[in-house]
Write an enzyme that holds these catalytic residues in place. Structure first.
Site, PDB file in Angstrom:
ATOM      1  N   PRO A 172       0.824  -1.209   0.000  1.00  0.00           N
ATOM      2  CA  PRO A 172       0.000   0.000   0.000  1.00  0.00           C
ATOM      3  C   PRO A 172       0.857   1.258   0.000  1.00  0.00           C
ATOM      4  O   PRO A 172       1.815   1.369   0.764  1.00  0.00           O
ATOM      5  CB  PRO A 172      -0.800  -0.130   1.299  1.00  0.00           C
ATOM      6  CG  PRO A 172      -0.826  -1.592   1.583  1.00  0.00           C
ATOM      7  CD  PRO A 172       0.492  -2.113   1.103  1.00  0.00           C
ATOM      8  N   GLU A 173       0.532   2.185  -0.890  1.00  0.00           N
ATOM      9  CA  GLU A 173       1.250   3.447  -0.955  1.00  0.00           C
ATOM     10  C   GLU A 173       0.361   4.545  -0.364  1.00  0.00           C
ATOM     11  O   GLU A 173      -0.675   4.267   0.236  1.00  0.00           O
ATOM     12  CB  GLU A 173       1.663   3.729  -2.397  1.00  0.00           C
ATOM     13  CG  GLU A 173       2.626   2.669  -2.938  1.00  0.00           C
ATOM     14  CD  GLU A 173       3.162   2.985  -4.317  1.00  0.00           C
ATOM     15  OE1 GLU A 173       3.083   4.156  -4.750  1.00  0.00           O
ATOM     16  OE2 GLU A 173       3.663   2.062  -4.981  1.00  0.00           O
ATOM     17  N   LYS A 210       3.374   6.736   5.124  1.00  0.00           N
ATOM     18  CA  LYS A 210       2.537   5.546   5.005  1.00  0.00           C
ATOM     19  C   LYS A 210       2.136   4.989   6.370  1.00  0.00           C
ATOM     20  O   LYS A 210       1.689   3.842   6.470  1.00  0.00           O
ATOM     21  CB  LYS A 210       3.262   4.477   4.185  1.00  0.00           C
ATOM     22  CG  LYS A 210       3.602   4.927   2.765  1.00  0.00           C
ATOM     23  CD  LYS A 210       4.369   3.850   2.020  1.00  0.00           C
ATOM     24  CE  LYS A 210       4.854   4.357   0.668  1.00  0.00           C
ATOM     25  NZ  LYS A 210       5.613   3.325  -0.072  1.00  0.00           N
ATOM     26  N   ARG A 242      13.974  -1.675  -8.352  1.00  0.00           N
ATOM     27  CA  ARG A 242      12.525  -1.666  -8.562  1.00  0.00           C
ATOM     28  C   ARG A 242      12.224  -1.734 -10.050  1.00  0.00           C
ATOM     29  O   ARG A 242      12.887  -1.083 -10.868  1.00  0.00           O
ATOM     30  CB  ARG A 242      11.888  -0.401  -7.970  1.00  0.00           C
ATOM     31  CG  ARG A 242      12.173  -0.173  -6.506  1.00  0.00           C
ATOM     32  CD  ARG A 242      11.697  -1.315  -5.611  1.00  0.00           C
ATOM     33  NE  ARG A 242      10.261  -1.494  -5.659  1.00  0.00           N
ATOM     34  CZ  ARG A 242       9.409  -0.840  -4.861  1.00  0.00           C
ATOM     35  NH1 ARG A 242       9.857   0.046  -3.968  1.00  0.00           N
ATOM     36  NH2 ARG A 242       8.132  -1.067  -4.941  1.00  0.00           N
TER      37      ARG A 242
END
Length: 270
Positions: free
Chosen positions: A2-3, A58, A260
């Protein structure tokens, strides 16, 4: 993982159910999350009134008069407000019961999430040294330009640095760079002030819109009401390597940047 939009969606979904409620009790079924849950959570939280639920980067903070419970969803965590007699499912690690008979339940299959304690008047070490919120006025092209001077890292790596700006993870970095027309490989210190202003504007627009769409559901994220996020349906480059660019039709490129996966259009992004 989750961002920022997913965490903000969670915060907005929980706030009406938690603000003003008093904690009745805390049940810790597993304390061995990413970091061990400190005993203060179960010892100090019961009896306290939840004054606010905030987001920083976050992290979610349940504020009380004596301190805050600091929550991170990790890779697969979710928070749901449920009736107090709701049967347990696998990976239901924590229940925070409320004075109205309902409870806040933390489920985390991979156990990369966390539940920590921040005494009133202090800042937890994990929240120290963080950059500005991307939706705040302090985050703009001038700020990015100043922070990037002398930085040789690719701009995508720079943008995902939590000390530079919080909450811009892989999905939204890729989408923002595409909208701004900047290659993720471009050296951060060699981008002009004007281009950084376009990037800051793109980050704000994309994150703001993603929040209205309930975030992005790729694997694990479900909002507190059980609904998925719908921004995934509108992703322009993330996860679309080899497919046509929505602008020019050329095949989107793929590379690993800062460990990434990264996708971009080598024609539209320079």
């Amino acid at each position: 993982m989750p961002e920022l939009p997913e965490v903000e969606t969670t915060r907005r979904g929980l706030a009406p159910h938690l603000q003003g409620r008093r904690v009745h009790g805390v049940i810790l079924r597993r304390a061995d999350l990413r970091w061990p849950i400190p005993p203060e959570v179960a010892e100090l939280l019961p009896g306290q009134r939840i004054e606010d639920i905030r987001r920083r980067a976050k992290y979610l903070l349940l504020d009380t008069a004596i301190g805050s419970a600091v929550l991170h969803l990790g890779m697969s965590g979710s928070l749901r407000v449920l009736p107090g007699d709701t049967p347990l499912r696998a990976h239901d690690h924590v229940d925070i019961s409320l004075d109205n008979g309902r409870l806040l339940r933390f489920n985390d299959p991979r156990r990369f999430g966390s539940l920590l304690w921040q005494p009133a008047g202090e800042v937890h070490p994990l929240l120290q040294g963080l950059g500005p919120e991307p939706l705040d006025d302090a985050f703009d092209g001038d700020y990015l330009f100043a922070r990037s001077r002398g930085r040789s890292a690719p701009v995508k790596t720079f943008l995902m640095d939590q000390a530079v700006v919080v909450g811009v993870g892989n999905i939204y970095a890729a989408e923002s760079l595409f909208k701004a027309g900047i290659s993720p490989l471009r050296e951060a210190g060699k981008i002009s002030r004007e281009r950084y202003q376009r990037l800051a504007d793109a980050v704000k627009e994309i994150l703001g819109y993603a929040i209205t769409r309930g975030g992005t559901t790729l694997r694990d994220f479900i909002s507190p009401d059980g609904a998925p996020g719908y921004f995934e349906q509108e992703l322009l480059v993330y996860g679309r390597d080899g497919l046509p660019c929505p602008n020019c039709g050329r095949a989107l490129k793929h590379a690993t940047i800062g460990q990434r996966a990264s996708v971009w259009c080598s024609h539209c992004q320079r």
